[in-house]
Scaffold this motif. Structure first.
Motif, PDB file in Angstrom:
ATOM      1  N   GLY A  99      45.119  29.927  36.833  1.00 20.19           N
ATOM      2  CA  GLY A  99      45.964  31.085  36.563  1.00 20.19           C
ATOM      3  C   GLY A  99      47.294  31.001  37.289  1.00 20.19           C
ATOM      4  O   GLY A  99      48.347  31.306  36.731  1.00 20.19           O
TER       5      GLY A  99
ATOM      6  N   GLN B 164      50.763  30.938  35.123  1.00 21.59           N
ATOM      7  CA  GLN B 164      51.612  32.132  35.091  1.00 21.59           C
ATOM      8  C   GLN B 164      51.894  32.724  36.456  1.00 21.59           C
ATOM      9  O   GLN B 164      52.267  33.889  36.572  1.00 21.59           O
ATOM     10  CB  GLN B 164      50.961  33.200  34.214  1.00 21.59           C
ATOM     11  CG  GLN B 164      50.813  32.798  32.769  1.00 21.59           C
ATOM     12  CD  GLN B 164      50.157  33.904  31.957  1.00 21.59           C
ATOM     13  OE1 GLN B 164      50.173  35.074  32.336  1.00 21.59           O
ATOM     14  NE2 GLN B 164      49.571  33.533  30.845  1.00 21.59           N
TER      15      GLN B 164
ATOM     16  N   GLU C 227      51.631  34.546  39.969  1.00 23.45           N
ATOM     17  CA  GLU C 227      50.877  35.694  40.458  1.00 23.45           C
ATOM     18  C   GLU C 227      50.282  36.519  39.315  1.00 23.45           C
ATOM     19  O   GLU C 227      49.146  36.999  39.398  1.00 23.45           O
ATOM     20  CB  GLU C 227      51.788  36.581  41.310  1.00 23.45           C
ATOM     21  CG  GLU C 227      51.092  37.756  41.935  1.00 23.45           C
ATOM     22  CD  GLU C 227      52.035  38.601  42.777  1.00 23.45           C
ATOM     23  OE1 GLU C 227      51.663  39.757  43.070  1.00 23.45           O
ATOM     24  OE2 GLU C 227      53.128  38.129  43.140  1.00 23.45           O
ATOM     25  N   ASN C 228      51.047  36.675  38.221  1.00 25.78           N
ATOM     26  CA  ASN C 228      50.539  37.431  37.070  1.00 25.78           C
ATOM     27  C   ASN C 228      49.322  36.750  36.449  1.00 25.78           C
ATOM     28  O   ASN C 228      48.404  37.419  35.983  1.00 25.78           O
ATOM     29  CB  ASN C 228      51.625  37.611  36.010  1.00 25.78           C
ATOM     30  CG  ASN C 228      52.699  38.572  36.451  1.00 25.78           C
ATOM     31  OD1 ASN C 228      52.461  39.427  37.295  1.00 25.78           O
ATOM     32  ND2 ASN C 228      53.882  38.415  35.894  1.00 25.78           N
ATOM     33  N   GLY C 229      49.319  35.429  36.450  1.00 21.10           N
ATOM     34  CA  GLY C 229      48.180  34.691  35.914  1.00 21.10           C
ATOM     35  C   GLY C 229      46.917  34.940  36.724  1.00 21.10           C
ATOM     36  O   GLY C 229      45.827  35.095  36.164  1.00 21.10           O
TER      37      GLY C 229
ATOM     38  N   SER D 162      46.345  37.638  38.580  1.00 19.13           N
ATOM     39  CA  SER D 162      45.960  39.039  38.327  1.00 19.13           C
ATOM     40  C   SER D 162      45.217  39.174  37.002  1.00 19.13           C
ATOM     41  O   SER D 162      44.186  39.852  36.921  1.00 19.13           O
ATOM     42  CB  SER D 162      47.195  39.939  38.310  1.00 19.13           C
ATOM     43  OG  SER D 162      47.785  39.970  39.587  1.00 19.13           O
ATOM     44  N   GLU D 163      45.721  38.501  35.963  1.00 14.96           N
ATOM     45  CA  GLU D 163      45.066  38.556  34.657  1.00 14.96           C
ATOM     46  C   GLU D 163      43.679  37.923  34.718  1.00 14.96           C
ATOM     47  O   GLU D 163      42.725  38.445  34.126  1.00 14.96           O
ATOM     48  CB  GLU D 163      45.917  37.846  33.610  1.00 14.96           C
ATOM     49  CG  GLU D 163      47.147  38.610  33.202  1.00 14.96           C
ATOM     50  CD  GLU D 163      47.976  37.880  32.169  1.00 14.96           C
ATOM     51  OE1 GLU D 163      47.408  37.081  31.390  1.00 14.96           O
ATOM     52  OE2 GLU D 163      49.192  38.109  32.140  1.00 14.96           O
TER      53      GLU D 163
ATOM     54  N   GLU E 248      41.244  40.335  36.401  1.00 14.68           N
ATOM     55  CA  GLU E 248      40.900  41.421  35.479  1.00 14.68           C
ATOM     56  C   GLU E 248      39.920  40.933  34.420  1.00 14.68           C
ATOM     57  O   GLU E 248      38.965  41.635  34.076  1.00 14.68           O
ATOM     58  CB  GLU E 248      42.157  41.992  34.812  1.00 14.68           C
ATOM     59  CG  GLU E 248      42.968  42.883  35.709  1.00 14.68           C
ATOM     60  CD  GLU E 248      42.185  44.102  36.180  1.00 14.68           C
ATOM     61  OE1 GLU E 248      41.473  44.744  35.370  1.00 14.68           O
ATOM     62  OE2 GLU E 248      42.277  44.418  37.385  1.00 14.68           O
TER      63      GLU E 248
END
Length: 80
Positions: free
Chosen positions: A31, A35, A37-39, A41-42, A45
């Protein structure tokens, strides 16, 4: 668990076997590399949603209801 934690079902199995926590290595790196940090986080989730679904399908409303009875041991036999 040999092979690591990659899915929510892996987390459920680890909890059923008595784990108090699990480490998520490779998927976090995937991740992060895709992407940032966003990767990550996704990914977290997604794992959380997969765990919720696996628990619901197993009839567990909370982590405290997860028990060893969810895991069946496969007997290994030698075919030599």
């Amino acid at each position: 668990m040999d092979g690591g934690v990659r899915r929510g079902t892996d987390v459920l199995k680890a909890l059923a076997l008595g784990a108090k926590a699990v480490f998520i290595g490779r998927p976090v790196l995937w991740g992060l590399s895709c992407q940032g940090e966003n990767g990550v986080s996704e990914l977290l989730e997604l794992l959380k949603e997969e765990l919720r679904l696996a628990m619901a399908l197993a009839g567990c409303r909370s982590v405290s209801e997860v028990s060893r009875s969810l895991v069946r041991r496969k007997e290994l036999t030698c075919r030599m």
